[in-house]
Design an enzyme around this catalytic site. Sequence first.
Site, short mmCIF file in Angstrom:
data_model
loop_
_atom_site.label_atom_id
_atom_site.label_comp_id
_atom_site.label_asym_id
_atom_site.label_seq_id
_atom_site.Cartn_x
_atom_site.Cartn_y
_atom_site.Cartn_z
N ASP A 47 -33.13 -10.14 39.81
CA ASP A 47 -33.49 -10.29 41.23
C ASP A 47 -33.33 -8.95 41.92
O ASP A 47 -32.47 -8.14 41.55
CB ASP A 47 -32.59 -11.32 41.91
CG ASP A 47 -32.86 -12.74 41.42
OD1 ASP A 47 -34.00 -13.01 41.02
OD2 ASP A 47 -31.92 -13.56 41.44
N ASP A 92 -39.61 -16.10 42.31
CA ASP A 92 -38.99 -16.99 43.31
C ASP A 92 -39.86 -17.09 44.56
O ASP A 92 -40.02 -18.17 45.13
CB ASP A 92 -37.61 -16.47 43.71
CG ASP A 92 -36.62 -16.49 42.56
OD1 ASP A 92 -36.76 -17.34 41.67
OD2 ASP A 92 -35.70 -15.64 42.57
#
Length: 232
Positions: A155, A189
């Site tokens: 991420d 995401d």
Amino acid sequence: MKKIHIVIIVLFVLLVDQALKIYIKTNFTIGTSQPVAGNWFQLYFVENPGMAYGWKFGGNWGKMALTLFRLIAVGFGTWYLGSILKKRHHKGFVICATLIYAGAIGNLIDSCFYGIIFDKGMLYNSEINDYINYSGLAEFSKNGYSSFLHGNVVDMLYFPLIHGTFPNWVPYWGGQQFEFFRPIFNIADAAISIGIISIFIFQKRFFKQHNNQNEHHTVETTSLTDDQSQVS
């Protein structure tokens, strides 16, 4: 909407997602950040052994269960996209479902393969019942930091737009600092979130067309039956 359009969307999302993840993984040390647009948009490298936005559970077994769930979800998504194409659902709904599908594949790639192609990654420590960070830059290697199905998701997108302090009269959080938007996420995401939120916002428009098509087919069938009965 044609199948080739779905393939193009999926490949585009995966290409951008994986390119950015690999760049971050091999050029940032974990926990470091770089401003992109002032302080409100940063590339901030963290590894996520769990679900979207940092949710995790169950250590190594939980990690494997989550990866297997992603595999099942992608398999179901493949069937579902084919189904809604045949039923000629609204183009916007198909695009949203494709974004969710592409995002699921993007994070599945990390979970399945990053543990065996990179030499460094966060590892679970049973003594503290948590994952521990590592130092230095990760590199591609034949000797991975973990096994198949045990890789961590990369991420990096961080948007700390607002900083402040809760008023003292706010229960539980009074006097504590808050930040919006705190979660750190990735392109996969974002694709999943955009797809889900868009379906929620435009659901009436998406499903109205499909319902109208079903009603039209029903009316035609009824009319044919009535005509045949009148002839007989």
